[in-house]
Design an enzyme around this catalytic site. Structure first.
Site, PDB file in Angstrom:
ATOM      1  N   ASP A   7       0.002  -4.089  -4.088  1.00  0.00           N
ATOM      2  CA  ASP A   7      -1.133  -3.191  -4.303  1.00  0.00           C
ATOM      3  C   ASP A   7      -0.787  -1.762  -3.878  1.00  0.00           C
ATOM      4  OD1 ASP A   7      -3.642  -3.203  -5.536  1.00  0.00           O
ATOM      5  OD2 ASP A   7      -4.687  -3.015  -3.635  1.00  0.00           O
ATOM      6  N   HIS A  37      -7.514  -5.474  -1.141  1.00  0.00           N
ATOM      7  CA  HIS A  37      -6.246  -4.745  -1.001  1.00  0.00           C
ATOM      8  C   HIS A  37      -5.216  -5.605  -0.265  1.00  0.00           C
ATOM      9  CE1 HIS A  37      -3.787  -1.181  -0.968  1.00  0.00           C
ATOM     10  NE2 HIS A  37      -3.854  -1.000   0.328  1.00  0.00           N
ATOM     11  N   SER A  65       0.830  -1.195   0.000  1.00  0.00           N
ATOM     12  CA  SER A  65       0.000   0.000   0.000  1.00  0.00           C
ATOM     13  C   SER A  65       0.873   1.258   0.000  1.00  0.00           C
ATOM     14  CB  SER A  65      -0.964  -0.036   1.191  1.00  0.00           C
ATOM     15  OG  SER A  65      -1.946   0.961   1.066  1.00  0.00           O
TER      16      SER A  65
END
Length: 349
Positions: free
Chosen positions: A213, A277, A188
């Site tokens: 991601d 995610h 992230s």
């Protein structure tokens, strides 16, 4: 203060649905962004509004203290209890089990995470993998990344990356850390921190960065200098699982893997963006622990449109998501399918 639109996780219709999947601007040059909140909702706002919110809350990233970023080392000798290495403290390094002859892996957690988020990857390498001789350094930047405001964490990614780069350069000088066997894994926001680390190291070039991601809100596809980019390491791989909401959709790695099309993951409801995610980490950890070469096999796609239609055929050579040898052979866009629960790998296409 301008009125913002609150988007509950269940309200996927606001984001738009096309043929059952999320739709969004191709170039990701949004003027209004879905900003994730700690309570599981989103606030739709412009970048200026997000900065205004951060300043009013007195959580502006420019006021954070970055000398509190910490580095925790795991090795085969201490696979579950880390030792802390402190930059410019040779004694802390001497007390650790760091071995320059072994490859080094850095882990950088995302927004709201902590250094213990490394555990799935740590276990895959030190407990479940075939080669258990690694230096695994988990970065703890919770002094910043646990801010209740996403914008505060997002704005400090460059500074966090600079601090980590300085630590890597110090480790290279003090402990002979090799850039040739160095990989940085980031999830992230941590993926972008990894990118800024690669951009700013001075003693060498990071060999591999794997972005799990990489976060999309407030990062622009066309502005590669302010996000993880394919040039930040010798090889950059991205595993994109919630494209267009919490993560990027357009390919931003030298090799970009799109499990199940890269938007919503099987086993996660379409409304649970955080589940999709986080699957990037679960897929990657499982891939690292797999001994068989046919785990997470992906097929190359000629372009993004072919990937979207899962119309990539059986083009050879195939590559595996997370394969340490991808730097030698992977380039472009790849599609693969997974199971809806662990074990996620589908052995045959």
């Amino acid at each position: 203060m301008k009125q913002h639109v609150v988007l509950a996780l269940a309200a996927t219709v606001v984001l738009g649905l096309t043929k059952g999947v999320l739709s969004f601007p191709t170039e990701q040059e949004e003027t209004i962004w879905p900003i994730p909140q700690y309570n599981g909702t989103f606030l739709w706002m412009t970048e200026d509004q997000a900065i205004e919110e951060a300043n009013l809350a007195k959580e502006d990233g420019s006021r954070q203290t970055f000398d509190k970023i910490k580095f925790f080392l795991y090795t085969a000798a201490n696979p579950t209890k880390p030792t802390e290495i402190i930059k410019d403290d040779p004694e802390s390094l001497a007390r650790s089990n760091f071995d320059f002859k072994n490859p080094t892996r850095f882990w950088i957690h995302g927004w709201g995470g902590g250094y213990k988020a490394v555990e799935p990857v740590r276990d895959a390498l030190l407990l479940n993998g075939t080669n258990k001789q690694y230096n695994i350094i988990s970065v703890d930047w919770t002094v910043y990344s646990t801010s209740t405001m996403y914008i505060s964490s997002q704005r400090s990614c460059p500074k966090a990356g600079k601090i980590i780069a300085e630590f890597i350069d110090w480790m290279h000088n003090e402990a002979k850390l090799s850039f040739d066997t160095l990989a940085i894994y980031g999830h992230s926001l941590g993926a972008h921190v990894a990118g800024f680390t690669g951009k700013t190291v001075k003693r060498g070039k990071v060999h591999t960065i794997v972005g799990l991601d990489p976060a999309m809100p407030l990062f622009r596809f066309k502005n590669s200098e302010k996000r993880l980019a394919s040039t930040d390491a010798v090889y950059v791989e991205t595993i994109q699982t919630n494209g267009g909401v919490l993560g990027f959709y357009n390919p931003i790695g030298k090799a970009t893997f799109y499990p199940n099309g890269g938007q919503a993951q099987p086993g996660c409801s379409k409304e649970d963006f955080f589940c999709s995610h986080g699957r990037s980490v679960e897929y990657f950890a499982e891939a690292l622990s797999q001994e068989k070469k046919n785990a997470f096999v992906a097929v190359e796609c000629s372009d993004l449109e072919s990937m979207e239609k899962a119309n990539c055929g059986k083009r050879l050579p195939r590559v595996r998501l997370g394969d340490p040898n991808n730097a030698k052979k992977a380039k472009g866009i790849y599609y693969l399918s997974t199971n809806s629960e662990a074990p996620y790998s589908i052995k045959k296409l």
